[in-house]
Scaffold this active site. Structure first.
Site, mmCIF file in Angstrom:
data_model
loop_
_atom_site.group_PDB
_atom_site.id
_atom_site.type_symbol
_atom_site.label_atom_id
_atom_site.label_comp_id
_atom_site.label_asym_id
_atom_site.label_seq_id
_atom_site.Cartn_x
_atom_site.Cartn_y
_atom_site.Cartn_z
ATOM 1 C CB ALA A 6 -1.112 -0.140 1.243
ATOM 2 N N GLY A 7 1.090 1.869 -1.368
ATOM 3 C CA GLY A 7 1.927 3.145 -1.132
ATOM 4 C C GLY A 7 1.132 4.155 -1.249
ATOM 5 C CG PHE A 10 -0.760 2.875 -8.230
ATOM 6 C CD1 PHE A 10 -1.654 2.211 -8.888
ATOM 7 C CD2 PHE A 10 0.259 3.636 -8.506
ATOM 8 C CE1 PHE A 10 -1.942 2.691 -10.290
ATOM 9 C CE2 PHE A 10 0.055 4.201 -9.837
ATOM 10 C CZ PHE A 10 -0.943 3.475 -10.703
ATOM 11 C CB ILE A 11 -3.325 -0.615 -3.015
ATOM 12 C CG1 ILE A 11 -3.914 0.667 -2.029
ATOM 13 C CG2 ILE A 11 -3.302 -1.916 -2.160
ATOM 14 C CD1 ILE A 11 -4.639 1.787 -2.759
ATOM 15 C CE LYS A 12 2.826 -0.575 -7.934
ATOM 16 N NZ LYS A 12 4.133 -0.613 -8.668
ATOM 17 C CB SER A 111 7.229 -1.030 5.935
ATOM 18 O OG SER A 111 5.931 -0.350 5.293
ATOM 19 C CG ASP A 112 8.141 2.428 1.055
ATOM 20 O OD1 ASP A 112 8.630 2.507 2.136
ATOM 21 O OD2 ASP A 112 7.605 3.332 0.423
ATOM 22 N NE ARG A 113 14.356 4.920 2.247
ATOM 23 C CZ ARG A 113 15.122 5.386 3.046
ATOM 24 N NH1 ARG A 113 14.418 6.046 4.012
ATOM 25 N NH2 ARG A 113 16.317 5.530 2.989
ATOM 26 C CB THR A 189 8.066 26.738 -20.416
ATOM 27 O OG1 THR A 189 8.246 28.301 -20.855
ATOM 28 C CG2 THR A 189 7.980 26.597 -18.708
#
Length: 259
Positions: A6-7, A10-12, A111-113, A189
């Protein structure tokens, strides 16, 4: 088993095969899915469908998107009939999956890292690694060959960086423009913003690799996350794109805990 990442955007989720094994050449899941936060309702249907096909007995969740989302996911899972056997939350710990967590307060490493580093080491054991996740934020983490976490960098993600720079202009670039490539030096630009942001991301990654090479002669770089495919062409160093390092790390850590 069901694995959930769960980021912030996104939730993967993925369901591994019983004998799931990973390599740089082969990363295949029994089931896989991804939804944005505003598409949460789709999760209930998807999870119930795979639960009907083969009951989910264990769930492992990495959540960096806050308690509200965590509570929502918990409600979805406990509503499955029959109920899952066990729901676990993945947190950073001092040591797991071959990774020694040296963060000043190990609990504050996302926790993701932590899961991404476990996943990267599972794919390239015994190598000095730069582990990059290019999502809402871009994180760049370093691992020694023995799995010691040596520290990292956090910078705004590619989209966030572009939006921040362009927020007071009428020239907000669309990241999808990068599908057609971005010139190093743009003559308008929007293109200049995209080029600047891309080169800032690539430059941070390349500097991390250069610094790591001062200590180790062989450094491998793994790149994951939604912006990986945009950043990779701008890199002047070898870098391998690996999707869903968090899920790979969750599976690796769950297998270790089962032993």
């Amino acid at each position: 088993m069901l694995l959930i990442d769960a980021g912030n955007t996104f939730i993967k989720w993925a369901r591994p095969n019983p004998d799931q094994a990973f390599s740089l050449e082969s990363i295949a899941w029994r089931n896989f899915g991804a939804v944005r936060h505003h598409e949460l309702a789709a999760l209930e249907k998807a999870w119930q469908q795979i639960h009907d096909e083969m009951p989910i007995r264990r769930v492992l969740i990495s959540n960096v998107a806050g308690q509200y989302l965590g509570n929502t996911l918990f409600e979805f899972l406990t509503a499955l009939k029959p109920e899952p056997l066990k729901i676990e939350w993945f947190y950073s710990v001092p040591s797991l999956g071959g990774i020694k967590n040296t963060y000043l307060d190990y609990r504050k490493l996302g926790s993701d890292r932590f899961a991404s580093m476990i996943g990267a080491r599972a794919l390239l054991p015994g190598k000095a690694l730069i582990v990059v996740t290019a999502g809402t934020a871009t994180t760049i983490d370093t691992l020694s060959p023995d799995g010691t976490f040596l520290g990292g960098m956090i910078l705004p993600g590619l989209k966030l960086m572009a939006e921040s720079l362009a927020q007071n202009t009428a020239q907000l670039p669309e990241i999808d423009q990068l599908n057609n490539g971005a010139a190093s030096f743009a003559n308008h630009t929007s293109g200049a913003i995209l080029s600047g942001c891309l080169n800032a991301q690539a430059g941070a990654i390349e500097r991390a690799v250069t610094a790591h090479l001062k200590q180790f002669s062989d450094v491998r770089c793994l790149l994951s996350g939604g912006a990986a495919r945009y950043i990779a062409p701008s890199l002047s160093i070898p870098c391998r794109i690996i999707d869903n390092l968090v899920l790979i790390g969750l599976r690796t850590s769950s297998a270790e805990k089962t032993l």
